[in-house]
Design an enzyme around this catalytic site. Structure first.
Site, PDB file in Angstrom:
ATOM      1  CE1 TYR A 155      -3.956  -2.555   5.549  1.00  0.00           C
ATOM      2  CE2 TYR A 155      -3.196  -0.253   4.861  1.00  0.00           C
ATOM      3  CZ  TYR A 155      -3.554  -1.570   4.600  1.00  0.00           C
ATOM      4  OH  TYR A 155      -3.614  -2.088   3.167  1.00  0.00           O
ATOM      5  CB  SER A 173      -0.721   0.070   1.279  1.00  0.00           C
ATOM      6  OG  SER A 173      -1.479   1.264   1.610  1.00  0.00           O
TER       7      SER A 173
END
Length: 242
Positions: free
Chosen positions: A155, A142
């Protein structure tokens, strides 16, 4: 021609499902999993369903990982391992946007087990098969792994950790090639969960990202961190080369 085998975690929805569909349609045999057995069962509706082995379960569970390894061993080899399954965080109340200062040890353990621990252990289990085929380890990363977004810290840190272990596996095992790939924003349930009540219809569908991943696999650049968008999508006529 020998059928190639891929293992894709989290293949019941989103990008994982789209990649399962694309590879099985190309003639690959795909082993995949998902925590939602009913949703995983819908893979039987795909055109290449006869080339899909779907195993319900949680990749953080040791017994489930053993079942995945057994399915790969039954195929006799592994050409591609894709770490797609992941967790945003314990989603209840405001925990999805919890600041680092408010993060609990339980939050850390949950996210780290799913996004770093499970991929690390599963790769180790399957490494002999992957190395024997001079295969590819692909981890879905990501932009959050390299950017700093308030409320996304846990995260983000886990994705940075996933990038690191993925590329360290390549450094320690020259027989394999490893990629940490940022797919970009997508219109998935996971993304919607992070933005409840918001309209995310402007995000591209995961199916639009898959041709870029196939182009990456086809071009086989050196191990590293890449953006899917950096690889022009393959034409349908060229995808069989992957």
């Amino acid at each position: 021609m020998t059928t190639k085998t891929a293992l894709i975690t989290g293949g019941s929805a989103g990008l994982g499902r789209a990649l399962v569909a694309a590879l099985s349609d190309q003639g690959w045999h795909v082993v995949t999993d998902g925590r939602d057995a009913a949703r995983l069962d819908r893979l039987r509706d795909l055109p290449g369903a006869d080339r899909i082995t779907a195993i319900p379960g949680d990749v953080t569970d040791a017994g489930h990982r053993d079942a995945l390894r057994a399915a790969v061993d039954e195929r006799g080899g592994l050409d591609l391992l894709v770490h797609n399954a992941s967790a945003l965080g314990p989603i209840s109340g405001d925990t999805r946007h919890r600041l680092l200062a408010d993060t609990t040890p339980e939050d850390l353990q949950y996210v780290w087990r799913h996004n770093v621990g499970a991929p690390l252990v599963l790769t180790s289990l399957l490494l002999p098969r992957l190395a024997a085929s001079r295969g590819v380890l692909l981890s879905i990363s990501s932009d959050a792994a390299v950017e700093h977004y308030a409320g996304w810290g846990l995260y983000s840190a886990s994705k940075a950790g996933l990038d690191h272990i993925t590329l360290t596996f390549a450094a320690e095992n020259p027989e394999i090639t490893a990629y940490a790939v940022d797919p970009g924003d997508m219109r998935t349930q996971m993304h919607q969960d992070w933005f409840p009540g918001e309209d995310i219809s402007d995000r591209p569908l995961p199916e639009t990202v898959v041709p870029h991943l196939l182009a990456l696999l086809s071009s086989r650049p050196p191990s590293g961190r890449y953006r899917a968008a950096d690889f022009p999508a393959l034409r349908a006529a060229d995808r069989a080369v992957v």
